[in-house]
Enzyme design. Structure first.
Site: not given
Ligand code: PNW
Length: 479
Positions: A79, A123, A168, A295, A297, A372
């Site tokens: 991707r 992006h 996002e 995505n 995290y 992601e």
């Molecule tokens: C994503 N938040 O970013 C992006 O898609 C990527 O480009 C980035 O490198 C990756 O996650 C890691 O950060 C985010 O504040 C940035 O919740 C900020 C947030 C979530 C995702």
């Protein structure tokens, strides 16, 4: 976790992900025009350490080497994102053939290695000229995005069979135009909600354009960073509802159900009257999708603020600074138990299973893909040339287990992409935050496989997670 290998479905797609501005470099080469991230990163004080994407990982000049790494990993898909201002320097009109040539070579190089290209059109790197004309709060940007999608579908649609319109849009709208921690760095809540709408509209126009010109069998998708929101107690249900509306349903509503949620419009009535939504826009945004990209995290934990005690803002924005959470001043983001990654994000894979099952329940029949997932840690290149990133292996193992749990419970999850293939420009945090499974030595830009890359290669080859060792830690860490 189990003591036997955890197998994934036969056709499960294994991949890694990157984004143009984070890896390419060559910011002013071959006719590329500036984007909002060039402007933002070159403004002193906005990015940690003054880092910029001018050179990044120099992926633009090291394409063959990076393609060979992907082949070595054995992934089925890669991707990447297309830099809009590399192919259309001012965001519109003339195609820059040299810029397009890079993506053509990337796609051909992937196909020659048996790797499926998954192309993200946006992006976060809006051509600066389009921001100067008003940016995402301005309706015209959505129309320009639809045209750009059309041009890319024509140019690459014979070879790219999986498309992602936006990455996002939550970040583009709220971090770009409300909290201002991302480009273009504006802090205008009403403009941020207009940006939400024009991103949704642009998405729908792009889906339509791709259906018109790309391979009819192509899969068309969008990637959302859905927030798995939990309340501290049942009394916090309304805080959960409001964050869910802003973060998730502001996009899921128009894109999947053809309408903005009524409660979102009511919650934000003091900020905007939503008159930028015209008849037919929601139907346009709801162009049918083949896949939803997710995505993930970490989950978020909220509670209703009592109005008296000092307010907690553990969502990453500094107390007193502009918030990305419009009209949510009485919602607190509560610090969650660790462990944490280098981003300060808590590690909790249970939110991923729950999120996938919610989507499965709310949108039955829509296949899902993890576009992601990954973690930043303070990796060190040891004297023997190894990067011993066992915490990343543990993170990936936990989250893949969470995906497998969701699949077992009925969710239709088609693939998983590690963020990221290599350490890169982590937006406002610069190069200090390393998300890669491949280490980038900043002095030489040399690529070094971390232990996690070796581990992932085995997972991909086996189509299964290794059994967990007796200590309860992911086994077979080092290959
Ligand atoms: C994503 N938040 O970013 C992006 O898609 C990527 O480009 C980035 O490198 C990756 O996650 C890691 O950060 C985010 O504040 C940035 O919740 C900020 C947030 C979530 C995702």
């Amino acid at each position: 976790m189990s003591s036997t290998p955890r197998a994934f479905p036969q056709n499960f797609l294994w991949g890694t992900a990157t984004a143009a501005y984070q890896v390419e470099g060559a910011a002013a080469e071959d006719g590329r025009g500036p984007s909002i991230w060039d402007t933002f990163s070159h403004t002193p004080g906005l990015v940690d350490n003054g880092d910029t994407g001018d050179v990044a990982c120099d992926h633009y000049h090291r394409l063959e080497e990076d393609l060979d790494i992907l082949a070595g990993l054995g992934v089925g898909a890669y991707r990447f994102s297309i830099s809009w201002s590399r192919v259309l320097p001012g965001g519109r009109d003339r195609i820059n053939q040299r810029g397009l040539g890079f993506y053509s070579a990337l796609v051909d190089g992937l196909l020659a290695r048996g790797i499926a290209p998954v192309a993200t059109l946006y992006h976060w790197d809006l051509p600066q000229e389009l921001e100067d004309a008003g940016g995402w709060p301005h309706r015209d940007t959505a129309l320009r995005f639809g045209e750009y999608a059309h041009r890319m579908g024509e140019a690459l649609g014979d070879r790219v069979h999986t498309w992602i319109t936006l990455n996002e849009p939550w970040c583009s709208a709220y971090l770009g135009y409300a909290s201002g921690v991302h480009a273009p760095g504006r802090t205008e809540p009403a403009a941020a909600l207009a940006a939400v709408h024009h991103l949704n509209l642009g998405h729908g126009l792009a889906v339509r354009a791709l259906r018109d010109v790309a391979d009819p069998a192509a899969l068309v998708s969008v990637t959302l960073n859905l927030h798995h929101v939990r309340g501290v107690s049942e009394r916090d249900a309304d805080a959960v509802r409001r964050i869910d509306a802003l973060a998730n349903r502001a996009f899921l509503g128009p894109m999947l159900d053809g309408a903005y949620p009524r409660d979102l419009i009511d919650d934000t009535a003091a900020v905007t009257d939503w008159s930028f939504v015209r008849d037919g826009d929601e139907a346009t945004a709801a162009a049918p999708l083949d896949l939803l990209g997710v995505n993930y995290y970490n989950p978020v934990l909220v509670r209703q603020w009592d109005g008296a005690s000092p307010k907690v803002t553990a969502d990453g924005h500094a107390d007193g600074a502009a918030s990305p959470w419009i009209a949510c001043d009485d919602v607190e983001f509560v610090q969650q138990p660790g462990p944490y990654t280098e981003m300060g994000w808590n590690i909790d894979e249970t939110g991923l299973t729950e999120l996938l099952l919610r989507l499965h329940h709310d949108h039955p029949g829509l296949p899902l893909m993890i576009t992601e997932n990954g973690a930043a840690f303070a990796d060190v290149l040891d004297g023997d040339g190894r990067v011993r990133d066992e915490r990343r292996i543990d993170y990936l193992h936990r989250h893949l287990t969470a995906v497998a749990d969701a699949i077992d419970a009925g969710a239709d999850v088609r693939g998983y992409f590690v963020w990221s293939l290599m350490d890169n420009f982590e937006w406002a945090r610069g190069y200090a935050k390393r998300f890669g499974i491949v280490y980038i030595d900043r002095a030489t830009l040399r690529r070094v496989w971390k232990d996690s890359a070796h581990w992932y290669r085995r997972v991909v080859a086996d189509g299964a997670l290794p059994a967990v060792g007796p200590a309860g830690s992911p086994g077979d860490r080092v290959v």
